[in-house]
Design a protein around this motif. Structure first.
Motif, PDB file in Angstrom:
ATOM      1  N   THR A 167       0.822  -1.216   0.000  1.00 46.59           N
ATOM      2  CA  THR A 167       0.000   0.000   0.000  1.00 46.59           C
ATOM      3  C   THR A 167       0.852   1.262   0.000  1.00 46.59           C
ATOM      4  O   THR A 167       0.337   2.360  -0.247  1.00 46.59           O
ATOM      5  N   GLY A 168       2.121   1.113   0.358  1.00 44.69           N
ATOM      6  CA  GLY A 168       2.982   2.292   0.464  1.00 44.69           C
ATOM      7  C   GLY A 168       2.680   3.125   1.694  1.00 44.69           C
ATOM      8  O   GLY A 168       3.129   4.263   1.821  1.00 44.69           O
ATOM      9  N   ARG A 169       1.911   2.560   2.626  1.00 47.14           N
ATOM     10  CA  ARG A 169       1.590   3.297   3.862  1.00 47.14           C
ATOM     11  C   ARG A 169       2.077   2.483   5.065  1.00 47.14           C
ATOM     12  O   ARG A 169       1.644   1.338   5.246  1.00 47.14           O
ATOM     13  N   THR A 170       2.969   3.074   5.841  1.00 53.53           N
ATOM     14  CA  THR A 170       3.522   2.345   6.986  1.00 53.53           C
ATOM     15  C   THR A 170       2.617   2.502   8.203  1.00 53.53           C
ATOM     16  O   THR A 170       2.421   3.605   8.700  1.00 53.53           O
ATOM     17  N   VAL A 171       2.080   1.379   8.632  1.00 58.65           N
ATOM     18  CA  VAL A 171       1.279   1.342   9.858  1.00 58.65           C
ATOM     19  C   VAL A 171       2.146   0.699  10.930  1.00 58.65           C
ATOM     20  O   VAL A 171       2.870  -0.268  10.664  1.00 58.65           O
ATOM     21  N   GLY A 172       2.084   1.248  12.119  1.00 58.55           N
ATOM     22  CA  GLY A 172       2.942   0.776  13.210  1.00 58.55           C
ATOM     23  C   GLY A 172       2.358  -0.412  13.955  1.00 58.55           C
ATOM     24  O   GLY A 172       1.260  -0.882  13.654  1.00 58.55           O
ATOM     25  N   ILE A 173       3.134  -0.891  14.941  1.00 57.76           N
ATOM     26  CA  ILE A 173       2.656  -1.984  15.794  1.00 57.76           C
ATOM     27  C   ILE A 173       2.632  -1.514  17.245  1.00 57.76           C
ATOM     28  O   ILE A 173       3.307  -0.533  17.607  1.00 57.76           O
ATOM     29  N   TYR A 174       1.856  -2.229  18.062  1.00 57.74           N
ATOM     30  CA  TYR A 174       1.667  -1.818  19.449  1.00 57.74           C
ATOM     31  C   TYR A 174       1.501  -3.081  20.294  1.00 57.74           C
ATOM     32  O   TYR A 174       0.421  -3.380  20.797  1.00 57.74           O
ATOM     33  N   PRO A 175       2.592  -3.887  20.390  1.00 59.93           N
ATOM     34  CA  PRO A 175       2.475  -5.172  21.082  1.00 59.93           C
ATOM     35  C   PRO A 175       2.351  -5.042  22.602  1.00 59.93           C
ATOM     36  O   PRO A 175       3.086  -4.261  23.216  1.00 59.93           O
ATOM     37  N   GLU A 176       1.419  -5.784  23.178  1.00 59.04           N
ATOM     38  CA  GLU A 176       1.297  -5.840  24.635  1.00 59.04           C
ATOM     39  C   GLU A 176       1.840  -7.161  25.151  1.00 59.04           C
ATOM     40  O   GLU A 176       1.420  -8.236  24.698  1.00 59.04           O
ATOM     41  N   ILE A 177       2.732  -7.074  26.091  1.00 58.85           N
ATOM     42  CA  ILE A 177       3.278  -8.267  26.733  1.00 58.85           C
ATOM     43  C   ILE A 177       2.320  -8.662  27.841  1.00 58.85           C
ATOM     44  O   ILE A 177       2.174  -7.959  28.842  1.00 58.85           O
ATOM     45  N   LYS A 178       1.611  -9.772  27.636  1.00 54.87           N
ATOM     46  CA  LYS A 178       0.553 -10.169  28.558  1.00 54.87           C
ATOM     47  C   LYS A 178       1.131 -10.968  29.728  1.00 54.87           C
ATOM     48  O   LYS A 178       1.916 -11.897  29.533  1.00 54.87           O
ATOM     49  N   SER A 179       0.701 -10.593  30.912  1.00 56.26           N
ATOM     50  CA  SER A 179       0.945 -11.370  32.135  1.00 56.26           C
ATOM     51  C   SER A 179       2.354 -11.950  32.259  1.00 56.26           C
ATOM     52  O   SER A 179       2.524 -13.168  32.359  1.00 56.26           O
ATOM     53  N   PRO A 180       3.386 -11.096  32.276  1.00 57.50           N
ATOM     54  CA  PRO A 180       4.753 -11.636  32.359  1.00 57.50           C
ATOM     55  C   PRO A 180       5.006 -12.479  33.610  1.00 57.50           C
ATOM     56  O   PRO A 180       5.721 -13.486  33.525  1.00 57.50           O
ATOM     57  N   ALA A 181       4.420 -12.087  34.755  1.00 50.61           N
ATOM     58  CA  ALA A 181       4.665 -12.860  35.980  1.00 50.61           C
ATOM     59  C   ALA A 181       4.061 -14.265  35.845  1.00 50.61           C
ATOM     60  O   ALA A 181       4.678 -15.267  36.225  1.00 50.61           O
ATOM     61  N   TRP A 182       2.863 -14.317  35.286  1.00 51.43           N
ATOM     62  CA  TRP A 182       2.233 -15.626  35.089  1.00 51.43           C
ATOM     63  C   TRP A 182       3.046 -16.469  34.107  1.00 51.43           C
ATOM     64  O   TRP A 182       3.288 -17.658  34.341  1.00 51.43           O
ATOM     65  N   HIS A 183       3.492 -15.865  33.029  1.00 55.67           N
ATOM     66  CA  HIS A 183       4.316 -16.602  32.066  1.00 55.67           C
ATOM     67  C   HIS A 183       5.596 -17.132  32.718  1.00 55.67           C
ATOM     68  O   HIS A 183       6.027 -18.251  32.453  1.00 55.67           O
ATOM     69  N   ARG A 184       6.180 -16.316  33.601  1.00 56.84           N
ATOM     70  CA  ARG A 184       7.408 -16.754  34.272  1.00 56.84           C
ATOM     71  C   ARG A 184       7.121 -17.986  35.122  1.00 56.84           C
ATOM     72  O   ARG A 184       7.902 -18.934  35.144  1.00 56.84           O
ATOM     73  N   SER A 185       5.959 -17.980  35.797  1.00 56.03           N
ATOM     74  CA  SER A 185       5.598 -19.139  36.626  1.00 56.03           C
ATOM     75  C   SER A 185       5.354 -20.383  35.769  1.00 56.03           C
ATOM     76  O   SER A 185       5.402 -21.507  36.255  1.00 56.03           O
ATOM     77  N   GLU A 186       5.110 -20.172  34.486  1.00 59.58           N
ATOM     78  CA  GLU A 186       4.923 -21.292  33.555  1.00 59.58           C
ATOM     79  C   GLU A 186       6.233 -21.655  32.846  1.00 59.58           C
ATOM     80  O   GLU A 186       6.244 -22.488  31.935  1.00 59.58           O
ATOM     81  N   GLY A 187       7.319 -20.958  33.218  1.00 60.70           N
ATOM     82  CA  GLY A 187       8.626 -21.280  32.646  1.00 60.70           C
ATOM     83  C   GLY A 187       8.991 -20.504  31.392  1.00 60.70           C
ATOM     84  O   GLY A 187       9.906 -20.901  30.665  1.00 60.70           O
ATOM     85  N   HIS A 188       8.266 -19.379  31.129  1.00 61.01           N
ATOM     86  CA  HIS A 188       8.556 -18.605  29.915  1.00 61.01           C
ATOM     87  C   HIS A 188       8.928 -17.165  30.254  1.00 61.01           C
ATOM     88  O   HIS A 188       8.283 -16.540  31.079  1.00 61.01           O
ATOM     89  N   ASP A 189       9.947 -16.640  29.568  1.00 53.69           N
ATOM     90  CA  ASP A 189      10.292 -15.220  29.679  1.00 53.69           C
ATOM     91  C   ASP A 189       9.706 -14.527  28.448  1.00 53.69           C
ATOM     92  O   ASP A 189      10.369 -14.369  27.421  1.00 53.69           O
ATOM     93  N   ILE A 190       8.437 -14.128  28.571  1.00 51.63           N
ATOM     94  CA  ILE A 190       7.729 -13.611  27.384  1.00 51.63           C
ATOM     95  C   ILE A 190       8.310 -12.274  26.920  1.00 51.63           C
ATOM     96  O   ILE A 190       8.451 -12.043  25.714  1.00 51.63           O
ATOM     97  N   ALA A 191       8.664 -11.389  27.862  1.00 55.77           N
ATOM     98  CA  ALA A 191       9.177 -10.073  27.448  1.00 55.77           C
ATOM     99  C   ALA A 191      10.472 -10.238  26.648  1.00 55.77           C
ATOM    100  O   ALA A 191      10.666  -9.575  25.618  1.00 55.77           O
ATOM    101  N   LYS A 192      11.336 -11.110  27.102  1.00 56.61           N
ATOM    102  CA  LYS A 192      12.612 -11.337  26.405  1.00 56.61           C
ATOM    103  C   LYS A 192      12.345 -11.866  24.994  1.00 56.61           C
ATOM    104  O   LYS A 192      12.945 -11.390  24.019  1.00 56.61           O
ATOM    105  N   ALA A 193      11.415 -12.813  24.889  1.00 51.30           N
ATOM    106  CA  ALA A 193      11.110 -13.404  23.580  1.00 51.30           C
ATOM    107  C   ALA A 193      10.550 -12.348  22.628  1.00 51.30           C
ATOM    108  O   ALA A 193      10.912 -12.300  21.449  1.00 51.30           O
ATOM    109  N   VAL A 194       9.679 -11.480  23.138  1.00 52.55           N
ATOM    110  CA  VAL A 194       9.058 -10.459  22.274  1.00 52.55           C
ATOM    111  C   VAL A 194      10.092  -9.422  21.834  1.00 52.55           C
ATOM    112  O   VAL A 194      10.166  -9.059  20.664  1.00 52.55           O
TER     113      VAL A 194
END
Ligand code: CA
Length: 342
Positions: A167-194
């Protein structure tokens, strides 16, 4: 004859003082001024029209003129960031039918219990209340109609890069890192991965069209600090338990790591629809304000129409807003910019 304000000041001295005042003026006023053209963030895509976080919902939002597309991100069992709002699958998919017996003791199917290959077999549908089977928003896309699938964060970024190019039009992104503490308790570092994925896709500095958002204040600090994110960063603000974040001390602390705040509309407009002092105080701290969420089909009681709500929110001086109906929000802002507000 008019008197000079400071009779002792003449000629070169007066000009020098005026020059210093002019130099200082933008610095003194920049923090308190609202943006000329607020940005429109498509909340989970054009989710008022198509099931949230599906590629069609993102494509529609792009075509409707949104400035940024939101991605909520959760992790799979095998550690792949995927674009879904909940850490459970029950409200937006057919997981209960496809994977009987895989719910936890809480009765829910959790994303981190499923591999990406398993999640890719699910059909996404319009959001519903799993207890009643009723759609959350009755008049939105009919539940179960057509076929939509879960995408990984990387798939969505590739998809968006493709539309931006075609399209020739740059649209941005706005990612939300969901529940990092919960992910950590599940064994995942979601913020690092994102953050790793964003870097790999060319989002790295404040000049890039990307805001990372997160509710957990400690994680926002970690994203800026340990994880080395140098792009734009937004502290989301929720309900009463996060009141401390909007105190003068709280906002000053946020401003040491983040560029903005994402409060609910109810913190920007009071129960009568009048602006609170939050936007002014956030601007004074040097933070932009991007509240959530504009919904045509979920109006506060004081608003007679969606445009009443949009008018009050933008009159409060916000720098952008999350909208389920990006076309209507873009249209309202364009009318205002051309001097034809409602
Ligand atoms: Ca979100």
């Amino acid at each position: 004859m008019p008197t000079r304000p400071w009779p002792g000041l003449r000629g070169p001295w007066l000009r020098a003082l005026a020059a210093i005042a002019l130099l200082l003026l933008p610095r003194l006023t920049v923090a308190a001024e609202p943006s000329a053209m607020p940005i429109v963030i498509a909340h989970r895509g054009a989710s008022g029209y198509l099931p949230e976080h599906t590629l069609p919902a993102k494509a529609l939002a792009h075509g409707q003129g949104a400035d940024a597309l939101e991605q909520d991100v959760v992790m799979t069992r095998d550690g792949v960031p995927v674009v879904l709002h909940d850490t459970t699958l029950d409200a937006v998919s057919d997981v209960a039918v496809k994977f009987p017996g895989r719910a936890r003791a809480d009765g829910k199917h959790h994303c981190t219990d499923f591999t990406l290959a398993e999640l890719q077999t699910l059909s996404l549908t319009e959001r519903l209340d799993p207890a009643t089977g009723r759609q959350t928003y009755a008049d939105r896309f009919p539940r179960g109609q057509s076929r939509f699938g879960i995408v990984t964060l990387e798939e969505e970024l590739d998809f968006l890069a493709g539309i931006n190019r075609s399209t020739g039009r740059t649209v941005g992104i706005y990612p939300e890192i969901k529940s990092p503490a919960w992910h950590r308790s599940e064994g995942h570092d979601i913020a690092k991965a994102v953050v790793e994925i964003l870097h790999r896709h060319g989002y790295a500095t404040k000049a890039d069209p990307c805001h990372i958002q997160c509710f957990e204040a400690d994680e926002v600090k970690r994203i800026r600090g340990d994880l080395g994110w140098q792009g734009k960063l937004v502290q989301l603000i929720g309900g009463k338990d996060q009141d401390r974040l909007v105190t003068p001390e709280g906002l000053a602390e946020i401003a040491t790591v983040a560029d903005g705040i994402g409060p609910p509309i109810e913190r920007v407009l009071d129960p009568a629809g009048k602006p609170t002092d939050l936007v002014e105080r956030a601007h004074a701290a040097g933070l932009v304000v991007h509240p959530y969420t504009l919904r045509r089909d979920r109006l506060p009681s004081w608003a007679g129409s969606f445009d009443d709500l949009q008018g009050a929110l933008f009159a409060a001086g916000v720098d952008g807003a999350f909208s389920d109906f990006p076309d209507l929000t873009v249209a309202w802002l364009r009318r205002r910019a051309t001097g034809r507000p409602d």
